[in-house]
Design a protein around this motif. Structure first.
Motif, short mmCIF file in Angstrom:
data_model
loop_
_atom_site.label_atom_id
_atom_site.label_comp_id
_atom_site.label_asym_id
_atom_site.label_seq_id
_atom_site.Cartn_x
_atom_site.Cartn_y
_atom_site.Cartn_z
N UNK A 188 -36.00 -22.06 44.89
CA UNK A 188 -35.40 -22.45 43.62
C UNK A 188 -34.49 -21.33 43.12
N UNK A 189 -33.34 -21.66 42.54
CA UNK A 189 -32.44 -20.62 42.03
C UNK A 189 -33.07 -19.69 41.02
N UNK A 190 -34.06 -20.17 40.27
CA UNK A 190 -34.71 -19.36 39.24
C UNK A 190 -36.02 -18.75 39.72
N UNK A 191 -36.29 -18.82 41.02
CA UNK A 191 -37.54 -18.29 41.56
C UNK A 191 -38.51 -19.40 41.89
N UNK A 192 -39.44 -19.11 42.80
CA UNK A 192 -40.38 -20.13 43.22
C UNK A 192 -39.73 -21.10 44.21
N UNK A 193 -40.34 -22.27 44.36
CA UNK A 193 -39.85 -23.24 45.31
C UNK A 193 -39.86 -24.65 44.73
#
Length: 365
Positions: free
Chosen positions: A291-296
Motif C-alpha cells: 500500500x502507498x501509505x504502508x502495509x498491504x
C-alpha cells in the motif's frame, strides 16, 4: 486548452509497448506526425531522456509530453465528453467494490464486462469509474486489466500518486495475483512452471497471442492442481510471474490443458458436456500488493455464479482452494488441505453461533 507540459506514468499493462502505440491507446487525438515532431525536437522524453516513436516503454517510467497543439480552425471539432452515468450504472459500479481506502479500490469484475473501451465496446469498467470519484479531485485510474471474460479482483488507484506506486509494484513483480481456473483434462505434473515466450499471432491485429520462441516476450506461469474430477478436468491455482496479454490462457492451452470455456485458445475441446457452463472459467481470486501509505492490500474476490455452480457440479469443495498459502513453495497434501478446511469450517461455525447468540440477546432486550 492547457499550455502546461504533461507527465504520465507508464502502467503495468503498457509494459513493452512502443511509444507511438502508447499514444494511440491513451492520447488518441495526437497524430503520429505530431509525436514524431515532438521526438525530433527533443520535447518528448522518457525518464528525462529523449525518446523516439519506436522506443519500448517499461512500466513505472515517467513520460513527459508537450502540451496539446492548437487545432487548426478548419479542423476544429467539438471535444467528446463522457455521458453522465445513470443511477443503475452508478449502483452497478459501486456494487463491484470489495475494498476501499483513501488510495485504492479493489473491484470484483463480473465476466463479460470489458476493462477498457475499444472498437464496438461501449460498456466497460473504465467508463464506470466516474461513479467512484465521490469527493476526490481526480478520477480513479485503472492500474492493470482483466480480459473481458475473466472475472475477479481488479485494482483501481484513487490518486495519481497511488497509480504510479502500483505501476512500479506490478513492473517490479512485488504485486502478486492468484487465479482460479478449470482446465480440460488433468496435468501429469500437479505442480509445475510454464516458461514459454508469448508474442502476437500474425494476421489477428494483436487480438490473439501465441507461443513465439523466436520473437516473443518471456512469460512464466506457475500452476498447481487443487482438485481433479477423474481425468476429465482439474481445478487449478494459477500464479503469473509476468504480465503478458492472455498469458494464462495461452500457457494452459500450450501444454494441452485449455481453460474451460476458452474457445479462442482451446477451440471446441475447451467446452465440457454435462451442464457445465460455456462461459470462461478463469477468475482473479486474490490480489496482494504493498500500500502507498504502508502495509498491504490483500483481497479475495468471490466466484461468479457460473464458476461456483461448475465446482459444485464436478464435486469440488470450494473451501480447499483457500488452503494454499500464497507464498508456500510447494502445495500441501490433500490430507493437509482437508485438515485445514475442517479447521476453517469449525472457526466459521463458531463465529456464526456467536452471531446468532448476540442477535438472540438483542431480540430479548
Amino acid at each position: 486548452m492547457t499550455d502546461a507540459v504533461r507527465q504520465f506514468t507508464v502502467g503495468y499493462d503498457d509494459d513493452g509497448i512502443r511509444l507511438d502505440r502508447w499514444f494511440k491507446r491513451h492520447l488518441v487525438d495526437t497524430s503520429f506526425t505530431t509525436v514524431a515532431k515532438w521526438a525530433r525536437t527533443g520535447q518528448l522524453r522518457v525518464d528525462g531522456s529523449r525518446a523516439t516513436p519506436g522506443d519500448r516503454l517499461k512500466a513505472g517510467q515517467i513520460l513527459r509530453v508537450p502540451p496539446p497543439e492548437a487545432a487548426k480552425p478548419d479542423a476544429a471539432r467539438p471535444k467528446r465528453e463522457r455521458a453522465p452515468l445513470s443511477e443503475d450504472q452508478i449502483a452497478f459500479a459501486r456494487e463491484m467494490v470489495i475494498h476501499q481506502d483513501a488510495q485504492a479500490f479493489v473491484l470484483n469484475k463480473p465476466p463479460g464486462l470489458a476493462t477498457q473501451g475499444g472498437t464496438k465496446t461501449s460498456e466497460h469498467v473504465d467508463g464506470l469509474l466516474d461513479a467512484l470519484q465521490y469527493d476526490a479531485e481526480g478520477r480513479p485510474k485503472l492500474v492493470h486489466r482483466l480480459d473481458k471474460d475473466t472475472s475477479g479482483a481488479l485494482l483501481v488507484a484513487r490518486t495519481s500518486r497511488a497509480a504510479a506506486f502500483f505501476a512500479k509494484a506490478f513492473s517490479g513483480r512485488t504485486a502478486k495475483k492468484v487465479y482460479w481456473a478449470l482446465i480440460v483434462d488433468v496435468p501429469s505434473i500437479e505442480d509445475g512452471m510454464v516458461e514459454l515466450p508469448i508474442g502476437k499471432q500474425p494476421g489477428t491485429g494483436g487480438e490473439k497471442m501465441q507461443v513465439d520462441e523466436e520473437n516473443g516476450q518471456a512469460a512464466r506461469t506457475r500452476y498447481r492442481v487443487i482438485e481433479r474430477a477423474g481425468n476429465r478436468t482439474a481445478w487449478v491455482e494459477l500464479q503469473p510471474f509476468t504480465g503478458r496479454t492472455h498469458q494464462l490462457r495461452v500457457h494452459m492451452a500450450a501444454i494441452g490443458h485449455p481453460i474451460v470455456g476458452d474457445g479462442k485458445y482451446g477451440g471446441a475441446a475447451a467446452f465440457l458436456t454435462g451442464g457445465i457452463s460455456r462461459k470462461m472459467h478463469l477468475h482473479a481470486r486474490r490480489i496482494r500488493v504493498d500500500h502507498p501509505d504502508g502495509g498491504k492490500i490483500d483481497v479475495e474476490a468471490e466466484l461468479p455464479t457460473h464458476f461456483r455452480e461448475s465446482l459444485k457440479s464436478l464435486g469440488f469443495d470450494e473451501m480447499l482452494g483457500n488452503m494454499m498459502p500464497l507464498d508456500e513453495p510447494t502445495p500441501p497434501s490433500k490430507a493437509q488441505m482437508k485438515t485445514r478446511a475442517k479447521a476453517h469450517a469449525k472457526t466459521v461455525r463458531k463465529a456464526r453461533r456467536g452471531e446468532r447468540r448476540v442477535r438472540g440477546e438483542r431480540e430479548k432486550a
